[in-house]
Scaffold this motif. Structure first.
Motif, mmCIF file in Angstrom:
data_model
loop_
_atom_site.group_PDB
_atom_site.id
_atom_site.type_symbol
_atom_site.label_atom_id
_atom_site.label_comp_id
_atom_site.label_asym_id
_atom_site.label_seq_id
_atom_site.Cartn_x
_atom_site.Cartn_y
_atom_site.Cartn_z
ATOM 1 N N ASP A 83 0.113 126.061 -56.327
ATOM 2 C CA ASP A 83 1.425 126.079 -55.702
ATOM 3 C C ASP A 83 2.208 124.829 -56.100
ATOM 4 O O ASP A 83 1.776 123.707 -55.813
ATOM 5 C CB ASP A 83 1.285 126.132 -54.183
ATOM 6 N N PRO A 84 3.378 124.992 -56.743
ATOM 7 C CA PRO A 84 4.117 123.817 -57.229
ATOM 8 C C PRO A 84 4.686 122.957 -56.110
ATOM 9 O O PRO A 84 4.809 121.734 -56.266
ATOM 10 C CB PRO A 84 5.225 124.425 -58.092
ATOM 11 N N VAL A 85 5.056 123.581 -54.983
ATOM 12 C CA VAL A 85 5.591 122.799 -53.865
ATOM 13 C C VAL A 85 4.505 121.902 -53.287
ATOM 14 O O VAL A 85 4.718 120.715 -53.032
ATOM 15 C CB VAL A 85 6.173 123.718 -52.778
ATOM 16 N N LEU A 86 3.330 122.458 -53.099
ATOM 17 C CA LEU A 86 2.223 121.676 -52.555
ATOM 18 C C LEU A 86 1.836 120.560 -53.515
ATOM 19 O O LEU A 86 1.568 119.424 -53.093
ATOM 20 C CB LEU A 86 1.038 122.593 -52.280
ATOM 21 N N ALA A 87 1.838 120.861 -54.816
ATOM 22 C CA ALA A 87 1.454 119.853 -55.804
ATOM 23 C C ALA A 87 2.455 118.707 -55.852
ATOM 24 O O ALA A 87 2.072 117.531 -55.906
ATOM 25 C CB ALA A 87 1.333 120.509 -57.182
#
Length: 292
Positions: A83-87
């Motif tokens: 997940d790019p947001v979490l990363a």
């Protein structure tokens, strides 16, 4: 001051903010490009602030907003790397002292194929498509984040989305509608207005857990086209057998037809108190037709 951040200010987030955005003092919506952000900021009433976020770089203004966020809506799709947001934003979100509720928009596709059988939130996921496996991994990652940092995380598994500008009436009017017939195939759908209701209910209750956001009547894929044609007073598109249509489908399009399930929405109604405004595609399409 209450702050909402919508990571991925797309179709569903826009309708949620239009319907319920005034509950918040500040709304931040991320989009992929600076040009799109400029357009939204020019035409909005001032309540929404659109910020560019490409999934990797977090601009200072977004970093500052994250520190003040009370609730977060996530509709950015994950990829093979997670997940790019979490990363990109997970550490900042973890450091926020105000964060109380996260809503993650997922898909009923994580259930995989059940041969037309019913699924509910207790049904073990068995995603077949790569994108559904990525969604399930993202669901689990956000639930783990919430457990570690004391934030409620509601995962909303959405059925096929339709609404203004994105429905069987539009398909017919454009001449692009194809009425593919596959005996025994069923799909659930959900109007974007009811998705907005579900998001609002999840935030209002600081809900945790998984919720199916689907209509009351799974139906064969061609049925909405037939009903839309009746509303418009035109002949429905001719039937095309699936075996005939399949060779021309994209791998993505074909993957939808390789899975079949009926989705139970009782938990959405029972625990989030949602009463669907459009319980079937018939009410939804009729309302869209009458709004024209």
């Amino acid at each position: 001051m209450s702050t909402l951040i919508c990571f991925g200010f797309g179709y569903c987030a826009e309708y949620f903010v239009a319907a319920f955005g005034r509950k918040f003092d500040r709304v931040i919506g991320t989009v992929r490009g600076k040009e799109r952000a400029a357009v939204l900021n020019a035409y909005d009433d001032g309540r929404l602030r659109a910020l560019p976020f490409d999934g990797t770089q977090v601009p200072p203004e977004l970093q500052s907003a994250i520190a003040e966020a009370n609730v977060v809506l996530i509709s950015v799709p994950p990829g093979a790397n997670g997940d790019p947001v979490l990363a990109a934003c997970g550490a900042a979100l973890a450091g926020s002292k105000n964060l109380r509720s996260i809503v993650y928009l997922s898909t009923v596709g994580v259930y995989g194929d059940h041969g037309g059988g019913w699924v509910d939130e207790q049904t073990p996921p068995k995603p077949g498509a790569a994108r559904s496996r990525e969604r399930l991994a993202a669901e689990l990652a956000w639930q783990d984040f919430g457990a570690r940092h004391g934030a409620a995380v509601a995962v909303l598994r959405l059925a096929g989305i339709y609404g203004p500008g994105q429905n069987a009436l539009v398909q017919l009017a454009s001449g692009k509608a194809r009425r593919v017939i596959k005996p025994g195939q069923f799909f659930n759908r959900i109007h974007v207005v009811d998705i907005a209701q579900a998001i609002d209910a999840a935030f209002a209750r600081a809900a945790s857990g998984i919720f199916n956001v689907a209509d009351d009547m799974p139906a064969p894929p061609g049925d909405p086209l037939v009903f839309a044609a009746e509303l418009m007073g035109v002949a429905p598109p001719p039937e095309i057998p699936f075996a005939e249509a399949a060779p021309a489908m994209s791998p993505l399009g074909l993957s939808f037809w390789q899975e079949c399930r009926r989705v139970n929405n009782a938990k959405l109604k029972r625990e989030l108190g949602v009463t669907l405004r459009y319980p079937t595609y018939r009410e939804g399409l009729r309302a869209l037709f009458e709004e024209k």
